[in-house]
Design a protein around this motif. Structure first.
Motif, PDB file in Angstrom:
ATOM      1  N   GLN A  77       0.590  -1.176  -0.015  1.00 46.22           N
ATOM      2  CA  GLN A  77       0.029  -0.066   0.077  1.00 46.22           C
ATOM      3  C   GLN A  77       0.861   1.331   0.088  1.00 46.22           C
ATOM      4  O   GLN A  77       0.505   2.397  -0.631  1.00 46.22           O
ATOM      5  CB  GLN A  77      -0.993   0.040   1.255  1.00 46.22           C
ATOM      6  CG  GLN A  77      -2.001  -1.278   1.247  1.00 46.22           C
ATOM      7  CD  GLN A  77      -2.435  -1.515   2.751  1.00 46.22           C
ATOM      8  OE1 GLN A  77      -1.889  -1.176   3.499  1.00 46.22           O
ATOM      9  NE2 GLN A  77      -3.634  -1.914   2.609  1.00 46.22           N
ATOM     10  N   LEU A  78       1.848   1.338   0.791  1.00 45.44           N
ATOM     11  CA  LEU A  78       2.749   2.432   1.053  1.00 45.44           C
ATOM     12  C   LEU A  78       4.303   1.890   0.388  1.00 45.44           C
ATOM     13  O   LEU A  78       4.582   0.847   0.986  1.00 45.44           O
ATOM     14  CB  LEU A  78       2.793   2.922   2.209  1.00 45.44           C
ATOM     15  CG  LEU A  78       1.637   3.425   2.646  1.00 45.44           C
ATOM     16  CD1 LEU A  78       1.771   3.996   4.218  1.00 45.44           C
ATOM     17  CD2 LEU A  78       1.063   4.688   1.853  1.00 45.44           C
ATOM     18  N   ALA A  79       5.169   2.554  -0.219  1.00 50.03           N
ATOM     19  CA  ALA A  79       6.508   2.478  -0.441  1.00 50.03           C
ATOM     20  C   ALA A  79       7.451   3.545   0.158  1.00 50.03           C
ATOM     21  O   ALA A  79       7.084   4.834  -0.301  1.00 50.03           O
ATOM     22  CB  ALA A  79       6.480   2.165  -2.139  1.00 50.03           C
ATOM     23  N   LEU A  80       8.446   3.107   0.488  1.00 52.35           N
ATOM     24  CA  LEU A  80       9.237   4.194   0.847  1.00 52.35           C
ATOM     25  C   LEU A  80      10.744   3.864   0.068  1.00 52.35           C
ATOM     26  O   LEU A  80      11.198   2.960   0.254  1.00 52.35           O
ATOM     27  CB  LEU A  80       9.836   3.859   2.305  1.00 52.35           C
ATOM     28  CG  LEU A  80       9.022   4.419   3.451  1.00 52.35           C
ATOM     29  CD1 LEU A  80       7.438   3.916   3.362  1.00 52.35           C
ATOM     30  CD2 LEU A  80       9.555   4.146   5.118  1.00 52.35           C
ATOM     31  N   VAL A  81      10.854   5.013  -0.624  1.00 47.93           N
ATOM     32  CA  VAL A  81      11.953   4.614  -1.943  1.00 47.93           C
ATOM     33  C   VAL A  81      12.895   5.744  -1.948  1.00 47.93           C
ATOM     34  O   VAL A  81      12.378   6.986  -1.440  1.00 47.93           O
ATOM     35  CB  VAL A  81      11.041   4.334  -3.252  1.00 47.93           C
ATOM     36  CG1 VAL A  81      10.749   3.008  -2.959  1.00 47.93           C
ATOM     37  CG2 VAL A  81      10.239   5.344  -3.866  1.00 47.93           C
ATOM     38  N   GLY A  82      13.856   5.861  -2.576  1.00 44.69           N
ATOM     39  CA  GLY A  82      14.688   6.865  -2.968  1.00 44.69           C
ATOM     40  C   GLY A  82      14.450   7.637  -4.292  1.00 44.69           C
ATOM     41  O   GLY A  82      13.132   7.557  -4.561  1.00 44.69           O
ATOM     42  N   GLU A  83      15.026   7.936  -5.050  1.00 40.97           N
ATOM     43  CA  GLU A  83      14.945   8.629  -6.393  1.00 40.97           C
ATOM     44  C   GLU A  83      14.246   7.722  -7.311  1.00 40.97           C
ATOM     45  O   GLU A  83      14.947   6.580  -7.360  1.00 40.97           O
ATOM     46  CB  GLU A  83      16.144   9.254  -7.032  1.00 40.97           C
ATOM     47  CG  GLU A  83      15.921  10.317  -8.349  1.00 40.97           C
ATOM     48  CD  GLU A  83      17.136  10.624  -8.835  1.00 40.97           C
ATOM     49  OE1 GLU A  83      17.679  10.091  -9.763  1.00 40.97           O
ATOM     50  OE2 GLU A  83      17.528  11.642  -8.289  1.00 40.97           O
ATOM     51  N   THR A  84      13.271   8.199  -8.149  1.00 45.09           N
ATOM     52  CA  THR A  84      12.574   7.333  -9.180  1.00 45.09           C
ATOM     53  C   THR A  84      12.018   8.458 -10.318  1.00 45.09           C
ATOM     54  O   THR A  84      11.994   9.520 -10.172  1.00 45.09           O
ATOM     55  CB  THR A  84      11.480   6.531  -8.571  1.00 45.09           C
ATOM     56  OG1 THR A  84      10.864   5.661  -9.344  1.00 45.09           O
ATOM     57  CG2 THR A  84      10.564   7.304  -7.972  1.00 45.09           C
ATOM     58  N   GLU A  85      11.759   7.888 -11.088  1.00 45.60           N
ATOM     59  CA  GLU A  85      11.359   8.485 -12.581  1.00 45.60           C
ATOM     60  C   GLU A  85       9.781   8.803 -12.383  1.00 45.60           C
ATOM     61  O   GLU A  85       9.073   7.933 -11.477  1.00 45.60           O
ATOM     62  CB  GLU A  85      11.482   7.664 -13.732  1.00 45.60           C
ATOM     63  CG  GLU A  85      13.102   7.395 -14.038  1.00 45.60           C
ATOM     64  CD  GLU A  85      13.461   8.463 -14.626  1.00 45.60           C
ATOM     65  OE1 GLU A  85      12.940   9.471 -15.206  1.00 45.60           O
ATOM     66  OE2 GLU A  85      14.768   8.715 -14.303  1.00 45.60           O
ATOM     67  N   PRO A  86       9.466   9.932 -12.793  1.00 47.95           N
ATOM     68  CA  PRO A  86       7.982  10.382 -12.518  1.00 47.95           C
ATOM     69  C   PRO A  86       7.056   9.209 -13.180  1.00 47.95           C
ATOM     70  O   PRO A  86       7.479   8.750 -14.214  1.00 47.95           O
ATOM     71  CB  PRO A  86       7.964  11.704 -13.176  1.00 47.95           C
ATOM     72  CG  PRO A  86       9.424  12.366 -13.082  1.00 47.95           C
ATOM     73  CD  PRO A  86      10.259  11.064 -13.473  1.00 47.95           C
ATOM     74  N   ASP A  87       6.036   9.112 -12.586  1.00 49.16           N
ATOM     75  CA  ASP A  87       5.042   8.023 -13.115  1.00 49.16           C
ATOM     76  C   ASP A  87       3.532   8.513 -12.846  1.00 49.16           C
ATOM     77  O   ASP A  87       3.172   8.583 -11.356  1.00 49.16           O
ATOM     78  CB  ASP A  87       5.199   6.553 -12.653  1.00 49.16           C
ATOM     79  CG  ASP A  87       4.486   5.457 -13.295  1.00 49.16           C
ATOM     80  OD1 ASP A  87       3.265   5.653 -13.223  1.00 49.16           O
ATOM     81  OD2 ASP A  87       5.062   4.563 -13.606  1.00 49.16           O
ATOM     82  N   GLU A  88       2.663   8.973 -13.392  1.00 50.82           N
ATOM     83  CA  GLU A  88       1.556   9.044 -13.230  1.00 50.82           C
ATOM     84  C   GLU A  88       0.644   8.330 -12.414  1.00 50.82           C
ATOM     85  O   GLU A  88      -0.323   8.530 -11.920  1.00 50.82           O
ATOM     86  CB  GLU A  88       0.694   9.789 -14.498  1.00 50.82           C
ATOM     87  CG  GLU A  88       0.268   8.636 -15.393  1.00 50.82           C
ATOM     88  CD  GLU A  88      -0.425   8.932 -16.651  1.00 50.82           C
ATOM     89  OE1 GLU A  88      -0.728   8.125 -17.308  1.00 50.82           O
ATOM     90  OE2 GLU A  88      -0.331  10.282 -16.879  1.00 50.82           O
ATOM     91  N   ARG A  89       1.049   7.051 -12.333  1.00 49.12           N
ATOM     92  CA  ARG A  89       0.313   5.854 -11.765  1.00 49.12           C
ATOM     93  C   ARG A  89       0.409   6.061 -10.201  1.00 49.12           C
ATOM     94  O   ARG A  89      -0.255   5.664  -9.313  1.00 49.12           O
ATOM     95  CB  ARG A  89       0.650   4.472 -12.290  1.00 49.12           C
ATOM     96  CG  ARG A  89       0.102   4.384 -13.724  1.00 49.12           C
ATOM     97  CD  ARG A  89       0.707   2.946 -13.893  1.00 49.12           C
ATOM     98  NE  ARG A  89       2.227   3.103 -14.217  1.00 49.12           N
ATOM     99  CZ  ARG A  89       2.985   1.861 -14.460  1.00 49.12           C
ATOM    100  NH1 ARG A  89       2.268   0.804 -14.576  1.00 49.12           N
ATOM    101  NH2 ARG A  89       4.231   2.027 -14.639  1.00 49.12           N
ATOM    102  N   PHE A  90       1.414   6.844  -9.704  1.00 50.54           N
ATOM    103  CA  PHE A  90       1.794   6.943  -8.138  1.00 50.54           C
ATOM    104  C   PHE A  90       1.995   8.352  -7.811  1.00 50.54           C
ATOM    105  O   PHE A  90       2.382   9.131  -8.756  1.00 50.54           O
ATOM    106  CB  PHE A  90       2.682   5.980  -7.555  1.00 50.54           C
ATOM    107  CG  PHE A  90       4.018   5.779  -8.336  1.00 50.54           C
ATOM    108  CD1 PHE A  90       4.175   4.849  -8.975  1.00 50.54           C
ATOM    109  CD2 PHE A  90       4.845   6.767  -8.110  1.00 50.54           C
ATOM    110  CE1 PHE A  90       5.528   4.733  -9.587  1.00 50.54           C
ATOM    111  CE2 PHE A  90       5.990   6.749  -8.636  1.00 50.54           C
ATOM    112  CZ  PHE A  90       6.318   5.593  -9.550  1.00 50.54           C
ATOM    113  N   ARG A  91       1.928   8.611  -6.656  1.00 49.40           N
ATOM    114  CA  ARG A  91       2.117   9.731  -6.007  1.00 49.40           C
ATOM    115  C   ARG A  91       3.207  10.059  -5.168  1.00 49.40           C
ATOM    116  O   ARG A  91       3.512   8.749  -4.383  1.00 49.40           O
ATOM    117  CB  ARG A  91       1.035  10.510  -5.106  1.00 49.40           C
ATOM    118  CG  ARG A  91      -0.073  10.950  -5.995  1.00 49.40           C
ATOM    119  CD  ARG A  91      -1.284  11.469  -5.051  1.00 49.40           C
ATOM    120  NE  ARG A  91      -2.575  11.697  -5.917  1.00 49.40           N
ATOM    121  CZ  ARG A  91      -3.538  12.015  -5.156  1.00 49.40           C
ATOM    122  NH1 ARG A  91      -3.769  12.239  -4.026  1.00 49.40           N
ATOM    123  NH2 ARG A  91      -4.495  12.462  -6.110  1.00 49.40           N
TER     124      ARG A  91
END
Length: 316
Positions: A151-165
């Protein structure tokens, strides 16, 4: 016709069955996971496939896997289940209760060095809420988020993706580390030409830490003579302490080793600090439950202490 027929067939057991087939790799294991018998699971699948007008599961000698159509429906099923869970938690909150389960995924840096303290704080404040945690590379965690497994993801830098905020929750710096005395470090900086002569100790390809550091090294004209790919930050730190190479890791990962004098930290001379945000990612269309909002508030509060500690250890 198939879409309207499918909508009539959906119930929580069928939703969960599709999701669990994707997770478990077999219909029988999925049936056990949701507490129904194999015949009932098979009947559910036949009805769903009849309504969809195409196969949803492929069977092989080792088990079963979802077809492309099955993957699509399983993703939406997971999102629907999470939305229902959020609604149930809101009702419990209105009734003065708090319970439920939060499924969290984290990449290595936040998962190993920030999340444990947060979970301790959260458990004290919300004893009736259960937490399930998965840790993997940033890319793998985002795959699981998009598939509905977390449900929640704690992540570093990633490419923008309209499917998640993405919502930043703390700042980070990727710092160079080496065995003390291995490099000539002046005023906290090492020359790019000297770094080129060293073995570079790196994480897997889908690591945010590796992506950020390799981009900075390329900008500085650093092309390491050798690269060793290791499977964890702990393995990289051990190799660096033995003088087997240099590495670029989150300051949260190396703060204790630097404080004890086991590793020397540095920035690349002539280059800006390698700073990034650590982010909370969630599906764009899914609302946060009450317990998830509580977790995010706890995460922000607890991580402020970790940020102050790391900044004190990794000073220039």
């Amino acid at each position: 016709m198939a879409d309207s027929t499918l909508s009539l067939l959906w119930d929580s057991n069928r939703l969960r069955l599709l999701v669990e087939i994707g997770r478990q790799g077999s219909v029988s294991a999925a049936a056990r996971a949701i507490g129904i018998g194999q015949p009932t699971a098979s009947e559910h699948l036949r009805n769903l496939e009849g309504a969809a007008g195409q196969p949803l599961v492929e069977r092989n000698g080792r088990g079963s896997r979802l077809t492309e159509a099955g993957e699509v429906l399983a993703t939406h099923a997971a999102q629907a289940l999470h939305t229902l869970q959020a609604g149930e938690e809101e009702l419990r909150r209105l009734a003065g209760l708090e319970a439920g389960t939060i499924h969290i995924g984290a990449s290595t840096t936040p998962g190993v060095y920030l999340l444990p303290d947060t979970l301790g704080c959260f458990r004290r404040d919300h004893p009736n809420v259960q937490i399930e945690v998965e840790i993997a590379s940033t890319g793998e965690i985002l795959d699981r988020l998009l598939a509905g497994g977390i449900q929640l993801a704690l992540v570093g830098e990633t490419e923008p993706d309209e499917r998640f905020r993405l919502q930043p929750f703390i700042t980070d710096e990727i710092v160079g580390v080496a065995k003390p005395g291995l490099l000539t470090v002046r005023n906290g900086k090492a020359r790019a030409s000297e770094l080129t002569e060293q073995t570079m100790l790196v994480r897997e390809l889908r690591s945010s830490t590796r992506r950020v550091s390799e981009r900075a090294l390329a900008a500085a004209g650093v092309w390491p003579s050798r690269v060793w790919e290791l499977d964890s930050s702990e393995a990289i730190k051990r190799a660096a302490r033995e003088g087997l190479g240099i590495a670029f890791l989150s300051r949260y990962a190396v703060a204790e080793e630097i404080q004890r004098g086991e590793l020397e930290h540095f920035r690349i001379a002539g280059q800006p600090p390698l700073e990034r945000n650590l982010n909370i990612a969630r599906l764009a269309r899914r609302p946060l439950s009450a317990s998830e909002r509580g977790f995010l508030a706890t995460l922000t509060r607890c991580c402020a202490k970790s940020e102050a500690y790391a900044a004190g250890c990794v000073a220039y």
